[in-house]
Design a protein around this motif. Sequence first.
Motif, short mmCIF file in Angstrom:
data_model
loop_
_atom_site.label_atom_id
_atom_site.label_comp_id
_atom_site.label_asym_id
_atom_site.label_seq_id
_atom_site.Cartn_x
_atom_site.Cartn_y
_atom_site.Cartn_z
N VAL A 132 11.43 82.96 23.19
CA VAL A 132 10.32 82.47 23.19
C VAL A 132 10.35 81.28 24.17
O VAL A 132 9.78 81.11 25.18
CB VAL A 132 9.56 82.12 21.95
CG1 VAL A 132 8.53 81.23 22.30
CG2 VAL A 132 9.27 83.25 21.12
N GLU A 134 3.97 75.86 19.81
CA GLU A 134 3.22 76.85 18.89
C GLU A 134 3.79 78.07 18.98
O GLU A 134 3.93 78.97 17.90
CB GLU A 134 1.89 76.87 19.37
CG GLU A 134 1.21 75.45 18.98
CD GLU A 134 1.03 75.04 17.44
OE1 GLU A 134 1.01 75.99 16.66
OE2 GLU A 134 1.19 73.92 17.02
N LYS A 135 4.05 78.53 20.00
CA LYS A 135 4.74 80.05 20.00
C LYS A 135 6.02 80.01 19.34
O LYS A 135 6.34 81.19 18.81
CB LYS A 135 5.13 80.20 21.59
CG LYS A 135 3.59 80.54 22.51
CD LYS A 135 4.05 80.69 24.07
CE LYS A 135 2.76 80.98 24.69
NZ LYS A 135 3.14 81.03 26.27
N ARG A 163 7.50 82.23 11.92
CA ARG A 163 6.36 82.37 10.89
C ARG A 163 6.97 83.28 9.47
O ARG A 163 6.91 82.95 8.42
CB ARG A 163 4.95 82.75 11.13
CG ARG A 163 4.10 82.47 9.98
CD ARG A 163 2.53 82.64 10.68
NE ARG A 163 2.29 82.16 12.01
CZ ARG A 163 1.80 81.03 12.28
NH1 ARG A 163 1.66 80.15 11.27
NH2 ARG A 163 1.67 80.47 13.61
N ARG A 164 7.63 84.27 9.95
CA ARG A 164 8.22 85.16 8.86
C ARG A 164 9.59 85.17 8.82
O ARG A 164 10.35 85.85 8.38
CB ARG A 164 7.58 86.72 9.36
CG ARG A 164 6.20 86.89 9.09
CD ARG A 164 6.11 88.33 9.23
NE ARG A 164 4.48 88.61 9.36
CZ ARG A 164 3.54 88.37 8.86
NH1 ARG A 164 3.62 87.29 7.94
NH2 ARG A 164 2.27 88.53 9.50
N LEU A 166 6.79 78.19 16.88
CA LEU A 166 6.43 78.39 15.39
C LEU A 166 6.15 79.47 14.95
O LEU A 166 6.19 80.09 13.94
CB LEU A 166 5.80 77.09 15.04
CG LEU A 166 6.28 75.58 15.25
CD1 LEU A 166 5.14 74.50 15.07
CD2 LEU A 166 7.27 75.50 14.37
N ALA A 167 5.23 80.22 15.66
CA ALA A 167 4.48 81.42 15.49
C ALA A 167 5.55 82.48 15.18
O ALA A 167 5.60 83.25 14.37
CB ALA A 167 3.46 81.80 16.48
N SER A 168 6.64 82.57 16.03
CA SER A 168 7.79 83.41 16.16
C SER A 168 8.75 83.30 14.88
O SER A 168 9.26 84.09 14.22
CB SER A 168 8.60 83.58 17.41
OG SER A 168 9.45 82.37 17.43
N LYS A 215 15.09 84.50 17.95
CA LYS A 215 13.81 84.31 18.06
C LYS A 215 13.27 82.98 18.78
O LYS A 215 12.49 83.40 19.68
CB LYS A 215 13.07 83.99 16.55
CG LYS A 215 13.26 85.49 15.78
CD LYS A 215 12.51 85.40 14.30
CE LYS A 215 12.70 86.39 13.82
NZ LYS A 215 11.60 86.74 12.94
#
Length: 100
Positions: free
Chosen positions: A80, A14-15, A21-22, A17-19, A76
């Motif tokens: 993470v 999840e971390k 996101r953009r 994937l969040a990183s 990225k």
Amino acid sequence: MKQIITVIRPHLAEKVLASLRRAPLEALTVTEVKGYGRQKSYLDEYQRTEYDEAFLPKVEITMWVDDSRYEEVLQKITQVARSGRIGDGKILVTSVDSFL
């Protein structure tokens, strides 16, 4: 175009994937997988759970990125997901001739 295949610990998915996101991705898939690397079956405890199996749970994230931007995506992911300990996972990068 580059294809990046990342195999990481499940609690970091999840971390990561969040990183991303953009991030400049063309496409992305996520799959739950099992596997082992250098530790083989010697890692008896993983995330406070004991495992009898040789295969540990992992998450595979596959993404397709433009050639000019893939290093940004790799940075990225490694920021993470890398702890420096055995079992962190793998990142594979391959060239893709066409993306339809």
